[in-house]
Every structure is written in structure tokens, then in C-alpha cells.
Scaffold this active site. Structure first.
Site, PDB file in Angstrom:
ATOM      1  N   SER A  67       0.864  -1.186   0.000  1.00 35.72           N
ATOM      2  CA  SER A  67       0.000   0.000   0.000  1.00 35.72           C
ATOM      3  C   SER A  67       0.896   1.230   0.000  1.00 35.72           C
ATOM      4  CB  SER A  67      -0.849  -0.001   1.273  1.00 35.72           C
ATOM      5  OG  SER A  67      -1.507   1.229   1.456  1.00 35.72           O
TER       6      SER A  67
ATOM      7  N   TYR B 216      -2.433  -1.139  10.346  1.00 28.27           N
ATOM      8  CA  TYR B 216      -2.345  -1.278   8.879  1.00 28.27           C
ATOM      9  C   TYR B 216      -0.994  -0.775   8.374  1.00 28.27           C
ATOM     10  CZ  TYR B 216      -4.086  -0.991   4.019  1.00 28.27           C
ATOM     11  OH  TYR B 216      -4.282  -1.154   2.663  1.00 28.27           O
TER      12      TYR B 216
HETATM   13  P1  NAD Z   1     -11.475  -6.058  -0.280  1.00 29.34           P
HETATM   14  O1  NAD Z   1     -12.113  -5.986   1.063  1.00 29.34           O
HETATM   15  O2  NAD Z   1     -12.305  -5.871  -1.489  1.00 29.34           O
HETATM   16  O3  NAD Z   1     -10.699  -7.429  -0.449  1.00 29.34           O
HETATM   17  C1  NAD Z   1     -10.000  -8.036   0.597  1.00 29.34           C
HETATM   18  C2  NAD Z   1      -9.934  -9.509   0.298  1.00 29.34           C
HETATM   19  O4  NAD Z   1      -9.276 -10.158   1.387  1.00 29.34           O
HETATM   20  C3  NAD Z   1     -11.327 -10.131   0.170  1.00 29.34           C
HETATM   21  O5  NAD Z   1     -11.308 -11.075  -0.860  1.00 29.34           O
HETATM   22  C4  NAD Z   1     -11.523 -10.802   1.513  1.00 29.34           C
HETATM   23  O6  NAD Z   1     -12.407 -11.894   1.450  1.00 29.34           O
HETATM   24  C5  NAD Z   1     -10.097 -11.233   1.794  1.00 29.34           C
HETATM   25  N1  NAD Z   1      -9.862 -11.554   3.192  1.00 29.34           N
HETATM   26  C6  NAD Z   1     -10.111 -10.811   4.283  1.00 29.34           C
HETATM   27  N2  NAD Z   1      -9.807 -11.501   5.394  1.00 29.34           N
HETATM   28  C7  NAD Z   1      -9.345 -12.700   4.988  1.00 29.34           C
HETATM   29  C8  NAD Z   1      -8.889 -13.862   5.640  1.00 29.34           C
HETATM   30  N3  NAD Z   1      -8.855 -13.942   6.981  1.00 29.34           N
HETATM   31  N4  NAD Z   1      -8.505 -14.926   4.891  1.00 29.34           N
HETATM   32  C9  NAD Z   1      -8.565 -14.890   3.538  1.00 29.34           C
HETATM   33  N5  NAD Z   1      -8.992 -13.817   2.867  1.00 29.34           N
HETATM   34  C10 NAD Z   1      -9.369 -12.743   3.580  1.00 29.34           C
HETATM   35  O7  NAD Z   1     -10.270  -5.022  -0.223  1.00 29.34           O
HETATM   36  P2  NAD Z   1      -9.222  -4.529  -1.335  1.00 29.34           P
HETATM   37  O8  NAD Z   1      -9.284  -3.060  -1.312  1.00 29.34           O
HETATM   38  O9  NAD Z   1      -9.396  -5.263  -2.595  1.00 29.34           O
HETATM   39  O10 NAD Z   1      -7.865  -4.935  -0.617  1.00 29.34           O
HETATM   40  C11 NAD Z   1      -6.988  -5.912  -1.135  1.00 29.34           C
HETATM   41  C12 NAD Z   1      -5.572  -5.595  -0.684  1.00 29.34           C
HETATM   42  O11 NAD Z   1      -5.169  -4.354  -1.250  1.00 29.34           O
HETATM   43  C13 NAD Z   1      -5.434  -5.453   0.835  1.00 29.34           C
HETATM   44  O12 NAD Z   1      -4.225  -6.046   1.254  1.00 29.34           O
HETATM   45  C14 NAD Z   1      -5.393  -3.957   1.022  1.00 29.34           C
HETATM   46  O13 NAD Z   1      -4.696  -3.599   2.160  1.00 29.34           O
HETATM   47  C15 NAD Z   1      -4.663  -3.526  -0.241  1.00 29.34           C
HETATM   48  N6  NAD Z   1      -4.866  -2.117  -0.593  1.00 29.34           N
HETATM   49  C16 NAD Z   1      -6.095  -1.641  -0.907  1.00 29.34           C
HETATM   50  C17 NAD Z   1      -6.239  -0.291  -1.213  1.00 29.34           C
HETATM   51  C18 NAD Z   1      -7.553   0.312  -1.580  1.00 29.34           C
HETATM   52  O14 NAD Z   1      -7.632   1.547  -1.685  1.00 29.34           O
HETATM   53  N7  NAD Z   1      -8.593  -0.447  -1.796  1.00 29.34           N
HETATM   54  C19 NAD Z   1      -5.110   0.529  -1.227  1.00 29.34           C
HETATM   55  C20 NAD Z   1      -3.882   0.008  -0.904  1.00 29.34           C
HETATM   56  C21 NAD Z   1      -3.758  -1.328  -0.603  1.00 29.34           C
END
Ligand code: NAD
Length: 257
Positions: free
Chosen positions: A139, A152
Site C-alpha cells: 500500500s 495497517y
Molecule cells: P477487499 O475488502 O475488497 O478485499 C480483501 C480480500 O481479502 C477479500 O477477498 C476478503 O475476502 C479477503 N480476506 C479478508 N480476510 C481474509 C482472511 N482472513 N482470509 C482470507 N482472505 C481474507 O479489499 P481490497 O481493497 O481489494 O484490498 C486488497 C488488498 O489491497 C489489501 O491487502 C489492502 O490492504 C490492499 N490495498 C487496498 C487499497 C484500496 O484503496 N482499496 C489501497 C492500498 C492497498
């Protein structure tokens, strides 16, 4: 296609960025393994949909990334792992002196420790296959901080450190390890933060998006899951064979500030 014959495991991929990355890897020819901690018909249906769209094999394997043994079992059950995308992640926002201990533990486990367990289990398979790519979805918060996101930010900085270490340990092998650092992407994880932020600042949805979320994102646009998938496919390409131990920001200029 470029990645045909390769098996890609994407943790946390029944939603958001993980699902977008899985789709792009499958479009590039990889057989993908989707994952989350649920075992619903719709989880398996997502895999079937990707298989039908791309003609590759796609499977869904349930494993809880908060549990080390299940992280390792995911890799073993998949049977092969040429491409590992550590993506599963959750968020909780609170001042550090009020941060719930269970939330701290869950964020560190899912967002950071899971990458340790999956990488440890996948590396022997990559070594045996003579090729491997590890892509950690970190991130902008792996490079910089924001208040109230102690767990985080700590986990994501940890993932960036782990990425560099794994790259050094595999530097003389045909294996690379890199981190992608997205800025804000409009996924369910971000969507869930909007109502509370609207209340906290007494703002409309549009104002929260523009003036709070994208305040630090100079492009004033969300990054997309397709762009993150495309960046992952690039890191899996031959052109990226000498890119290892580094971070690629997909953040509309956030970390240039
Ligand atoms: P999201 O909530 O859409 O997806 C998260 C995924 O992780 C989902 O598929 C969920 O089922 C899974 N998950 C959660 N807990 C879990 C567990 N215990 N075991 C297995 N799977 C689990 O969120 P996202 O935004 O797609 O985030 C995905 C990644 O990207 C994360 O690591 C997040 O930190 C990172 N990220 C997101 C953003 C953003 O702006 N959306 C920015 C930077 C980084």
C-alpha cells in the site's frame, strides 16, 4: 499466451483488487487459484466465471489467512505455485491508545504474517519449477503513514521489508519478489470507510471521496483493479526479470508529495 502453464495463487481474491488481479493473470494465460475464508457457492462461481471467460483453469480454495497453518495448506492444496500474490487484507481505524487488541492482531496476521507463511510454503515449489514470481500487494501505507491506521501502516511497512528480504534470499535464482503499493482504489474495503467518514466530517459522499480520500492522491482519481492486475502481469513478464526487491507505486502521485 505469456503466462500459460503457470499457476497463480492470489490470496483474498473473491473481491476487489485480488479478484481484479486474478482476472488479469487469467487473461494473460495463467491458471488461477482464488481464495478467501468463506466457502460459498458464489466463491466457486467466480472461479467458474473466470475459467469460462479466459479458457484457463480457475479454482477457488477456502483458507483463512489469519491462521498460519491454513496459509501453508492453501499452497499445498493448490499443488503448484509459480506466481504468488499476497493480497488478503483488512483495515481498522482508531487512535493507537484505543486500538482494539483483537483488531491489531487480526490486521498483523492477515495483512503481514500470511505473506510469511505463504511465501515459506511456495518458495520450495518455485525452486523446483525453476521460476517464480512473488507479488505482495502492500500500500502507499507501506511507504508513508496516516493517523489512526497504526496496525495497517505497521503491517504494510512490514510487508515491504519482507519483500526486500525475500528478494535478497532469491537474488541468484529465477525468482523475483516485489511489492505493489496502491493508493486509493474504490473496492469494498474502501467503500466501507465512506459512511463513517461522512458522519465524522459531516460531509457528502462526493466530498469525502474528493476532499478526504483523494486529498493525498494528486491525480484526484482512484486507481483501478485492472491497473493493479496489469502491473502484476508486468511483474510476471520477462521484461521484469531483473526487477526484484522493490516497490511499484500505483497511487496517482501520492508518494511523490
Ligand atoms: P477487499 O475488502 O475488497 O478485499 C480483501 C480480500 O481479502 C477479500 O477477498 C476478503 O475476502 C479477503 N480476506 C479478508 N480476510 C481474509 C482472511 N482472513 N482470509 C482470507 N482472505 C481474507 O479489499 P481490497 O481493497 O481489494 O484490498 C486488497 C488488498 O489491497 C489489501 O491487502 C489492502 O490492504 C490492499 N490495498 C487496498 C487499497 C484500496 O484503496 N482499496 C489501497 C492500498 C492497498
Amino acid at each position: 499466451m505469456g503466462l500459460s502453464g503457470k499457476t497463480a495463487i492470489i490470496t483474498g481474491s473473491n473481491s476487489g483488487i485480488g479478484l481484479g488481479v486474478a482476472r488479469e493473470l487469467a487473461k494473460a494465460g495463467a491458471d488461477v487459484v482464488l481464495n478467501s475464508f468463506t466457502d460459498r457457492d458464489e466463491d466457486h462461481a467466480l472461479a467458474a466465471e473466470i475459467a469460462a471467460e479466459t479458457g484457463t483453469s480457475a479454482r477457488y480454495i477456502k483458507a483463512d489467512m489469519s491462521k498460519g497453518a491454513e496459509c501453508r495448506a492453501l499452497i499445498e492444496q493448490a499443488g503448484a505455485c509459480d506466481i504468488l500474490v499476497n493480497n488478503a487484507g483488512i483495515q481498522h481505524v482508531a487512535p493507537i491508545d484505543q486500538f482494539p487488541v483483537d483488531k491489531w492482531d487480526a490486521i498483523i496476521a492477515i495483512n503481514m504474517n500470511s505473506a510469511f507463511h505463504t511465501t515459506a510454503a511456495a518458495l520450495p515449489m518455485m525452486r523446483k519449477a525453476g521460476w517464480g514470481r512473488i507479488v505482495n500487494i502492500a500500500s502507499a501505507h507501506g511507504l508513508t503513514a496516516s493517523p489512526y491506521k497504526a496496525a495497517y501502516v505497521s503491517a504494510k511497512h512490514g510487508v515491504v521489508g519482507m519483500t526486500k528480504t525475500v528478494a535478497l534470499e532469491t537474488a541468484q535464482e529465477p525468482i523475483t519478489c516485489n511489492a505493489i503499493c496502491p493508493g486509493y482504489v474504490l473496492t469494498p474495503l474502501v467503500e466501507a470507510q465512506i459512511p463513517d467518514t461522512m458522519k465524522e466530517y459531516d460531509m457528502s459522499r462526493e466530498d469525502v471521496i474528493k476532499n478526504v480520500m483523494l486529498e493525498r492522491q494528486p491525480s484526484k482519481e482512484f486507481a483501478t483493479v485492472e491497473q493493479l492486475g496489469g502491473t502484476t502481469v508486468f511483474l510476471c513478464s520477462d521484461a521484469a526479470a531483473q526487477i526484484t526487491g522493490t516497490t511499484i507505486s500505483v497511487d496517482g502521485g501520492w508518494t511523490a508529495l
